[in-house]
Design a protein around this motif. Structure first.
Motif, PDB file in Angstrom:
ATOM      1  N   GLY A  31       0.843  -1.189   0.000  1.00  0.00           N
ATOM      2  CA  GLY A  31       0.000   0.000   0.000  1.00  0.00           C
ATOM      3  C   GLY A  31       0.878   1.239   0.000  1.00  0.00           C
ATOM      4  O   GLY A  31       1.786   1.376  -0.812  1.00  0.00           O
ATOM      5  N   TYR A 142       9.680  -9.000  -7.035  1.00  0.00           N
ATOM      6  CA  TYR A 142       8.456  -9.564  -7.604  1.00  0.00           C
ATOM      7  C   TYR A 142       8.436  -9.215  -9.089  1.00  0.00           C
ATOM      8  O   TYR A 142       8.718  -8.068  -9.460  1.00  0.00           O
ATOM      9  CB  TYR A 142       7.203  -8.978  -6.960  1.00  0.00           C
ATOM     10  N   LYS A 144       5.884  -8.842 -10.842  1.00  0.00           N
ATOM     11  CA  LYS A 144       4.856  -7.807 -10.954  1.00  0.00           C
ATOM     12  C   LYS A 144       4.259  -7.607  -9.570  1.00  0.00           C
ATOM     13  O   LYS A 144       4.371  -8.483  -8.697  1.00  0.00           O
ATOM     14  CB  LYS A 144       3.785  -8.203 -11.962  1.00  0.00           C
ATOM     15  N   PRO A 145       3.626  -6.455  -9.318  1.00  0.00           N
ATOM     16  CA  PRO A 145       3.022  -6.226  -7.998  1.00  0.00           C
ATOM     17  C   PRO A 145       2.022  -7.323  -7.645  1.00  0.00           C
ATOM     18  O   PRO A 145       1.320  -7.852  -8.502  1.00  0.00           O
ATOM     19  CB  PRO A 145       2.316  -4.877  -8.155  1.00  0.00           C
ATOM     20  N   ILE A 146       1.985  -7.679  -6.378  1.00  0.00           N
ATOM     21  CA  ILE A 146       1.045  -8.685  -5.883  1.00  0.00           C
ATOM     22  C   ILE A 146      -0.117  -7.952  -5.232  1.00  0.00           C
ATOM     23  O   ILE A 146       0.084  -7.125  -4.349  1.00  0.00           O
ATOM     24  CB  ILE A 146       1.734  -9.631  -4.872  1.00  0.00           C
ATOM     25  N   GLU A 147      -1.311  -8.251  -5.683  1.00  0.00           N
ATOM     26  CA  GLU A 147      -2.510  -7.639  -5.122  1.00  0.00           C
ATOM     27  C   GLU A 147      -3.083  -8.557  -4.058  1.00  0.00           C
ATOM     28  O   GLU A 147      -3.325  -9.735  -4.310  1.00  0.00           O
ATOM     29  CB  GLU A 147      -3.549  -7.393  -6.216  1.00  0.00           C
ATOM     30  N   GLN A 148      -3.257  -8.019  -2.856  1.00  0.00           N
ATOM     31  CA  GLN A 148      -3.798  -8.804  -1.750  1.00  0.00           C
ATOM     32  C   GLN A 148      -4.557  -7.877  -0.818  1.00  0.00           C
ATOM     33  O   GLN A 148      -4.043  -6.843  -0.407  1.00  0.00           O
ATOM     34  CB  GLN A 148      -2.666  -9.499  -0.997  1.00  0.00           C
ATOM     35  N   GLN A 151      -4.624  -4.183  -1.478  1.00  0.00           N
ATOM     36  CA  GLN A 151      -3.372  -3.435  -1.470  1.00  0.00           C
ATOM     37  C   GLN A 151      -2.368  -4.074  -2.416  1.00  0.00           C
ATOM     38  O   GLN A 151      -2.346  -5.285  -2.587  1.00  0.00           O
ATOM     39  CB  GLN A 151      -2.767  -3.376  -0.073  1.00  0.00           C
ATOM     40  N   SER A 152      -1.533  -3.229  -2.981  1.00  0.00           N
ATOM     41  CA  SER A 152      -0.491  -3.692  -3.870  1.00  0.00           C
ATOM     42  C   SER A 152       0.793  -3.902  -3.061  1.00  0.00           C
ATOM     43  O   SER A 152       1.166  -3.067  -2.239  1.00  0.00           O
ATOM     44  CB  SER A 152      -0.258  -2.643  -4.959  1.00  0.00           C
ATOM     45  N   ARG A 153       1.460  -5.027  -3.301  1.00  0.00           N
ATOM     46  CA  ARG A 153       2.704  -5.365  -2.600  1.00  0.00           C
ATOM     47  C   ARG A 153       3.829  -5.431  -3.627  1.00  0.00           C
ATOM     48  O   ARG A 153       3.728  -6.145  -4.623  1.00  0.00           O
ATOM     49  CB  ARG A 153       2.516  -6.703  -1.894  1.00  0.00           C
ATOM     50  N   ILE A 154       4.914  -4.673  -3.367  1.00  0.00           N
ATOM     51  CA  ILE A 154       6.042  -4.596  -4.289  1.00  0.00           C
ATOM     52  C   ILE A 154       7.325  -4.848  -3.518  1.00  0.00           C
ATOM     53  O   ILE A 154       7.568  -4.239  -2.484  1.00  0.00           O
ATOM     54  CB  ILE A 154       6.098  -3.198  -4.969  1.00  0.00           C
TER      55      ILE A 154
END
Length: 161
Positions: A31, A142, A144-148, A151-154
């Protein structure tokens, strides 16, 4: 009994090989919260899931960990993950297994939320430039960003110890 405990402690200490980092870069973001590690430490430890093998354990953190206390402990791994610096700041912990598999356990603070990823799970990219007992260097990110949970996780960090 004391002699036996001393022998066990001495044997364990001889298995932990450590180096302090010369360089660390990148960040871990969830986030709008960002961890920018300023310190890195790398150790060779017994693999927690395969104790007859060793793994390289890299700790990227906002504050330096007490490496001397970890090396003096009966269980350096437990001492590190409970280090005061990690309880009061963020961390990205990277495990490089003997078979080349890499996993991460990241925390932005000590609120209990851990973000765990692995090359075996997919999505985690790794380039290890050196892991020879004298130097550990690489990049973990990563693809690509992980959506969870909305929120986006980078993750994109580099280290050279």
């Amino acid at each position: 009994m004391r002699i036996k405990m001393l022998l066990v402690a001495t044997a364990w200490l001889s298995l932990a090989v450590a180096a302090r980092a010369a360089e660390v870069g990148g960040s871990f973001k969830v986030g709008d919260r960002v961890l920018t590690p300023a310190h890195a430490t790398a150790l060779k430890l017994r693999d927690q899931s395969a104790p007859r093998t060793f793994e390289t354990y890299v700790v990227l953190s906002e504050k330096p960990i007490d490496l001397d206390a970890a090396l003096a402990a009966l269980d350096p791994y437990s001492k590190i993950i409970n280090d005061e610096a990690l309880r009061t700041g963020g961390t990205v912990r990277i495990s490089i297994a003997a078979d080349g598999a890499v996993s991460t356990n990241s925390q932005l603070d000590w609120d209990g939320t851990q973000f765990i990823d692995s090359t075996k799970m997919g999505g985690l990219e790794v380039k290890i430039e050196a892991n020879d007992g004298q130097r550990v260097a690489g990049r973990v990110w990563y693809a690509k960003p992980i959506e969870q949970d909305g929120q986006s996780r980078i993750l994109d960090v580099t280290f050279d110890t």
